[in-house]
Design an enzyme around this catalytic site. Structure first.
Site, PDB file in Angstrom:
ATOM      1  N   GLU A 271       0.822  -1.217   0.000  1.00  0.00           N
ATOM      2  CA  GLU A 271       0.000   0.000   0.000  1.00  0.00           C
ATOM      3  C   GLU A 271       0.851   1.260   0.000  1.00  0.00           C
ATOM      4  OE1 GLU A 271      -4.230   0.109   1.772  1.00  0.00           O
ATOM      5  OE2 GLU A 271      -2.951   1.037   3.292  1.00  0.00           O
ATOM      6  N   HIS A 297       8.359 -26.013  -0.167  1.00  0.00           N
ATOM      7  CA  HIS A 297       7.710 -27.062  -0.951  1.00  0.00           C
ATOM      8  C   HIS A 297       6.642 -26.505  -1.892  1.00  0.00           C
ATOM      9  CE1 HIS A 297       9.570 -30.262   1.517  1.00  0.00           C
ATOM     10  NE2 HIS A 297       9.475 -29.355   2.479  1.00  0.00           N
ATOM     11  N   LYS A 413     -13.287   2.816  -2.835  1.00  0.00           N
ATOM     12  CA  LYS A 413     -14.305   3.245  -1.862  1.00  0.00           C
ATOM     13  C   LYS A 413     -15.392   4.084  -2.544  1.00  0.00           C
ATOM     14  CE  LYS A 413     -11.240   3.256   2.178  1.00  0.00           C
ATOM     15  NZ  LYS A 413     -10.607   4.094   3.226  1.00  0.00           N
TER      16      LYS A 413
END
Length: 422
Positions: A271, A297, A413
């Site tokens: 961010e 793995h 938003k």
């Protein structure tokens, strides 16, 4: 104590960083701190969070002794840092036996599952929203307010705390309804806020020695600004100079206690460093967080033989500090190929897995460095938090971006609001 082992410059001479560039970046960071561009620089030196926390705990000692659940209602920077620190320190014997829960997701299944056995009488809810208008947080708060009738009377209200920016809508609501409310400086971004009251108050309630967390952060900060941590400047310049070649930055943490710290790092890095620079060019350093040895793995193959676009930072614990448990000396027919680890500690096995992985990656020319924590305690955790915050600020300067805003998040938003207005 934390050791920082820098291998970036050893990868190739062409990646070396000049002294002039290091000095210029240091000057820029000092100017940013002096201009108070972000208030996080001051948090290790600020006593307000500790004093407010002590006062609240002393005043409400009887009530706090009766609770068994601490529920944090917040998202992103309002929860990730706190969760990271508690995960790293929960092994300490004086950590209170409180059930710490996080309401940070609007997933209905998760909400009901998280609150299934939570009763009001033994619970404290802390609502954290810096802006005081975070849609996820306020929606979850509304649900809890109604479900537990938290505004019904004074006795119910004592089970509720707000932490928010000064003069935010949440502060106004708290004052109107006589809810205990703590305010922090608005220029401290959420992802940089864990050393403020947002982290210090809940951690104090949990029984941690929060003054040592701030002391560790202060020690690292002082060392950096006294030019004893220039490896941070070099690393940031390396990232910036090679942003097109090595644009993916992996934190490979060799202990499960770092899982939540990894999540905090991903938000802090992603961010802060994915932005438009002053010329309007999209730029970013993309974070990936792994846990060793588990992710050896699942991801190591990609690092070693995939595209050379990654750097790797290893984070580990000094194995000699953790000598138990040990692998039993048991010899089993057909399974003798694994007997070479019999009698050694799991910590030693984990360390050698980490060193082997690092050596394999370095042989392929992948730039790496290593952060080793001798002992995981409040002071070392405070230093680790400050290290990554300073590194993020330095990288932001080199990338020519504002590391403290998040305009891309705000776009989403605004779109969300329009979807509910149709």
């Amino acid at each position: 104590m934390i050791k920082f082992k820098d291998y970036f410059a050893k990868s190739s001479n062409k990646y070396n960083v000049s002294k002039e560039a290091i000095n210029a970046l240091f000057k820029a960071i000092c100017e940013e701190r002096n201009k108070n561009i972000s208030g996080y620089y001051n948090l290790p030196y600020d006593k307000e969070a500790i004093l407010d926390s002590r006062k609240y705990i002393k005043t409400n000692n009887a009530f706090l002794s009766s609770i068994s659940n601490l529920i944090i209602i917040g998202i992103g920077g309002s929860s990730l840092g706190l969760k990271a620190i508690d995960s790293m320190l929960s092994h300490l014997q004086y950590r209170r036996d409180l059930n710490l829960k996080f309401l940070e997701h609007t997933d209905p299944i998760k909400i009901e599952k998280s609150l299934k056995k939570i009763k009001l009488k033994n619970s404290l809810f802390i609502v954290i929203s810096k802006s005081g208008k975070t849609i996820e947080t306020l929606s979850l708060m509304k649900y809890v307010l109604k479900h537990y009738e938290l505004l019904k009377n004074h006795n119910n209200k004592k089970h509720l705390i707000f932490i928010t920016d000064k003069d935010s809508p949440l502060e106004s609501f708290g004052n109107l309804n006589n809810i205990t409310t703590f305010c922090i400086n608005p220029n401290i971004g959420g992802r940089f806020s864990v050393l403020s009251t947002i982290g210090i108050l809940p951690l104090s309630i949990l029984g941690y020695r929060v003054e040592n967390i701030l002391s560790g952060a202060k020690k690292l900060s002082n060392s950096f600004f006294n030019r004893k941590e220039d490896h941070i400047l070099k690393k940031a310049i390396f990232f910036g100079n090679n942003r097109d070649k090595f644009h993916i930055n992996i934190l490979f943490s060799y202990s499960s206690v770092f899982k939540d710290f990894n999540a905090w790092y991903v938000q802090l890095w992603g961010e802060s460093l994915g932005k438009l620079n002053s010329f309007g060019r999209k730029t970013a350093l993309t974070p990936i967080a792994l846990i060793g040895s588990i992710d050896q793995h699942s991801f190591l193959q990609l690092i070693v033989q995939g595209v050379m676009d990654k750097t790797v930072t290893f984070l580990s614990l000094h194995q000699k500090s953790y000598e138990n448990p040990k692998i039993p000396k048991i010899n089993m027919k057909f399974l003798d190929s694994c007997d070479f680890v019999n009698g050694v500690s799991f910590a030693s096995l984990l360390q050698k897995q980490q060193l082997s992985t690092m050596e394999a990656i370095q042989k392929e020319g992948v730039p790496t460095d290593h952060i080793e924590i001798k002992e995981l305690n409040e002071e070392s955790v405070g230093s680790l938090i400050m290290y990554y915050e300073l590194l993020t600020s330095c990288a932001g300067k080199v990338l020519d971006i504002n590391a403290y805003n998040q305009p891309g998040v705000e776009f989403g938003k605004k779109i969300l609001i329009t979807k509910f207005k149709r």
